[in-house]
Design an enzyme around this catalytic site. Structure first.
Site, mmCIF file in Angstrom:
data_model
loop_
_atom_site.group_PDB
_atom_site.id
_atom_site.type_symbol
_atom_site.label_atom_id
_atom_site.label_comp_id
_atom_site.label_asym_id
_atom_site.label_seq_id
_atom_site.Cartn_x
_atom_site.Cartn_y
_atom_site.Cartn_z
ATOM 1 N N GLU A 55 -17.005 -8.280 -1.250
ATOM 2 C CA GLU A 55 -15.545 -8.125 -1.309
ATOM 3 C C GLU A 55 -14.857 -9.491 -1.256
ATOM 4 O O GLU A 55 -13.887 -9.745 -1.966
ATOM 5 C CB GLU A 55 -15.034 -7.257 -0.144
ATOM 6 N N CYS B 259 0.879 -1.173 0.000
ATOM 7 C CA CYS B 259 0.000 0.000 0.000
ATOM 8 C C CYS B 259 0.911 1.216 0.000
ATOM 9 O O CYS B 259 1.967 1.191 0.643
ATOM 10 C CB CYS B 259 -0.866 0.006 1.256
ATOM 11 N N ARG C 131 -1.280 5.044 12.354
ATOM 12 C CA ARG C 131 -0.967 6.196 11.482
ATOM 13 C C ARG C 131 0.028 7.117 12.164
ATOM 14 O O ARG C 131 0.868 7.742 11.518
ATOM 15 C CB ARG C 131 -2.249 6.940 11.113
ATOM 16 N N LYS D 38 -10.578 -6.705 8.839
ATOM 17 C CA LYS D 38 -9.822 -5.736 9.631
ATOM 18 C C LYS D 38 -10.664 -4.504 9.916
ATOM 19 O O LYS D 38 -11.265 -3.987 8.973
ATOM 20 C CB LYS D 38 -8.569 -5.347 8.833
ATOM 21 N N CYS E 12 -3.951 6.180 0.200
ATOM 22 C CA CYS E 12 -3.539 4.858 -0.289
ATOM 23 C C CYS E 12 -3.602 4.786 -1.808
ATOM 24 O O CYS E 12 -3.525 3.699 -2.387
ATOM 25 C CB CYS E 12 -4.424 3.775 0.310
ATOM 26 N N LYS F 42 -11.687 -4.452 4.669
ATOM 27 C CA LYS F 42 -10.980 -3.470 5.498
ATOM 28 C C LYS F 42 -11.874 -2.258 5.650
ATOM 29 O O LYS F 42 -12.230 -1.601 4.677
ATOM 30 C CB LYS F 42 -9.648 -3.086 4.846
ATOM 31 N N SER G 14 -3.974 -1.561 15.635
ATOM 32 C CA SER G 14 -3.273 -0.762 16.636
ATOM 33 C C SER G 14 -4.202 -0.237 17.732
ATOM 34 O O SER G 14 -3.870 -0.322 18.919
ATOM 35 C CB SER G 14 -2.574 0.407 15.937
ATOM 36 N N ARG H 234 -10.513 8.216 4.438
ATOM 37 C CA ARG H 234 -10.384 7.058 3.554
ATOM 38 C C ARG H 234 -11.732 6.427 3.189
ATOM 39 O O ARG H 234 -11.789 5.308 2.727
ATOM 40 C CB ARG H 234 -9.517 5.998 4.225
ATOM 41 N N TYR I 106 -0.193 -7.134 17.481
ATOM 42 C CA TYR I 106 0.990 -6.581 18.139
ATOM 43 C C TYR I 106 1.275 -7.319 19.447
ATOM 44 O O TYR I 106 2.334 -7.142 20.044
ATOM 45 C CB TYR I 106 0.788 -5.071 18.381
HETATM 46 C C1 PBG Z 1 -2.298 0.814 5.207
HETATM 47 C C2 PBG Z 1 -2.482 0.123 6.503
HETATM 48 C C3 PBG Z 1 -3.040 0.651 7.668
HETATM 49 C C4 PBG Z 1 -2.984 -0.352 8.623
HETATM 50 C C5 PBG Z 1 -2.399 -1.446 8.027
HETATM 51 N N1 PBG Z 1 -2.121 -1.135 6.704
HETATM 52 C C6 PBG Z 1 -3.502 2.019 7.971
HETATM 53 C C7 PBG Z 1 -4.683 2.590 7.322
HETATM 54 O O1 PBG Z 1 -5.388 1.953 6.537
HETATM 55 O O2 PBG Z 1 -4.909 3.772 7.609
HETATM 56 C C8 PBG Z 1 -3.488 -0.222 10.036
HETATM 57 C C9 PBG Z 1 -2.975 -1.235 10.987
HETATM 58 C C10 PBG Z 1 -3.228 -0.914 12.402
HETATM 59 O O3 PBG Z 1 -3.978 0.039 12.767
HETATM 60 O O4 PBG Z 1 -2.665 -1.631 13.237
HETATM 61 N N2 PBG Z 1 -0.972 0.683 4.739
#
Ligand code: PBG
Length: 327
Positions: A233, A120, A205, A248, A130, A195, A274, A217, A313
């Site tokens: 999807e 990405c 982020r 996700k 993205c 997602k 996260s 987004r 994590y």
């Molecule tokens: C995009 C991406 C994101 C995450 C994984 N790949 C961020 C987004 O879509 O803004 C988020 C992962 C997380 O929050 O742990 N490259």
């Protein structure tokens, strides 16, 4: 036939009995550990919003990878944080980019670990989106070229699997075609299939410096309200050649994981993102939750909902706990 004949408490009486009838088990094999890689030597930058996580330079990433492998965790997913960003995210598909160099080193120094890369451009673009931006809009088909180049350079540098997380339409087929043309027919694609446009990515982020500089987004990531659309999807990603599909975030979307499980026999991954991690960490630091129990219970719920694989994590901490006390 109900009470007093049926007494469900009979099978809850003691620990070995409970273990006998336990329906779901966690093992370190379930986990993928996410890691952030930065330029430099001997650099370890703790991420304030994700206690216990850090951005690592390649030399320290090697040590981390060895630790992950030795804990019995089968895979790591890499996120790159480049020194330079531009409109197209070019440093993301530079054969000498940060992730590509990390892959070459890891491939040499660490065996027995599956190296997955996030595909990405948001970490590499100056605007943080993205996709390619024109007049404030995120362009779909133009972005596919960047994703193809990124996936190909990752595979050629040693990635064992690529994971597109951009949510552009058609990217799985585009990447599959590109990998096959480059002779990488055996590199699987783990698609970030469902997602959602979630607030729970905020700490990531912060870690990756990838917040969009304008707008949000919602024109490419999914509406959190939609489950049937997640099934569409899934159908499309399966058709386009995904090998593993992903939902996700994880815990706020357990119903989607469960629906995905019904929909496809493909392996299903779920990303405990996260924000999910940081919520548990913060509550534990405040003394409001038992961190270990909250960690294991959240992971167990994701597995019980139907996930085969969990990106988390907590992978290292959970693997350590599971070695001493299986759940
Ligand atoms: C995009 C991406 C994101 C995450 C994984 N790949 C961020 C987004 O879509 O803004 C988020 C992962 C997380 O929050 O742990 N490259």
């Amino acid at each position: 036939m109900a009470y007093p004949i049926q007494r469900l408490r009979r099978l809850r009486e003691n620990e070995p009995l409970r273990r006998m009838v336990r329906e779901t088990a966690l093992t370190p094999n379930d986990f993928i550990y996410p890691a952030f890689v930065i330029e430099g030597q001997g650099r370890r930058e703790p991420i304030a919003s994700m206690p216990g996580q850090a951005r690592l330079s390649i030399d320290l990433l090697v040590k981390e990878a060895l630790e992950v492998r030795d804990l019995g965790i089968p895979a790591m997913i890499l996120f790159g944080i480049p020194a330079k960003k531009d409109e197209r995210g070019s440093s993301g598909f530079d054969p000498d980019g940060i992730v590509q160099r990390a892959l070459r080193t890891l491939k040499k120094e660490v065996s027995g670990l599956v190296l997955i890369t996030d595909v990405c451009i948001d970490e590499y673009t100056s605007h943080g989106h993205c996709g390619i931006v024109r007049e404030g809009r995120i362009l779909n088909d133009e972005t596919l070229d960047c994703l193809k180049a990124m996936a190909k350079t990752h595979a050629q540098a040693g990635a064992d699997m690529v994971a597109p997380s951009d949510m552009m339409d058609g990217r799985v087929a585009a990447i599959r075609g590109e990998l096959d043309r480059a002779g990488c027919v055996d590199i699987p694609i783990m698609a970030y299939t469902a997602k959602f446009a979630s607030c729970f990515y905020a700490p990531f982020r912060d870690a990756a410096g990838s917040s969009p500089q304008f707008g949000d987004r919602q024109s490419y990531q999914m509406d959190p309200a939609n489950k049937r659309e997640a099934l569409r999807e899934i159908d499309l990603d399966v058709e386009e050649g995904a090998d593993i599909i992903m939902v996700k975030p994880a815990m706020p979307y357990l119903d989607v994981i469960s629906a995905a499980r019904e929909r496809t026999p493909l392996p299903i991954a779920a990303y405990q993102v996260s924000g999910e991690y940081s919520m548990i960490k913060a509550a534990a630091q405040a003394g409001w939750l038992d961190e270990n129990r909250a960690m294991l219970e959240s992971l167990l719920s994701i597995k019980r909902a139907g996930a085969d694989i969990i990106l988390t994590y907590f992978a290292k901490e959970a693997a350590r706990l599971l070695q001493s006390r299986p759940v």
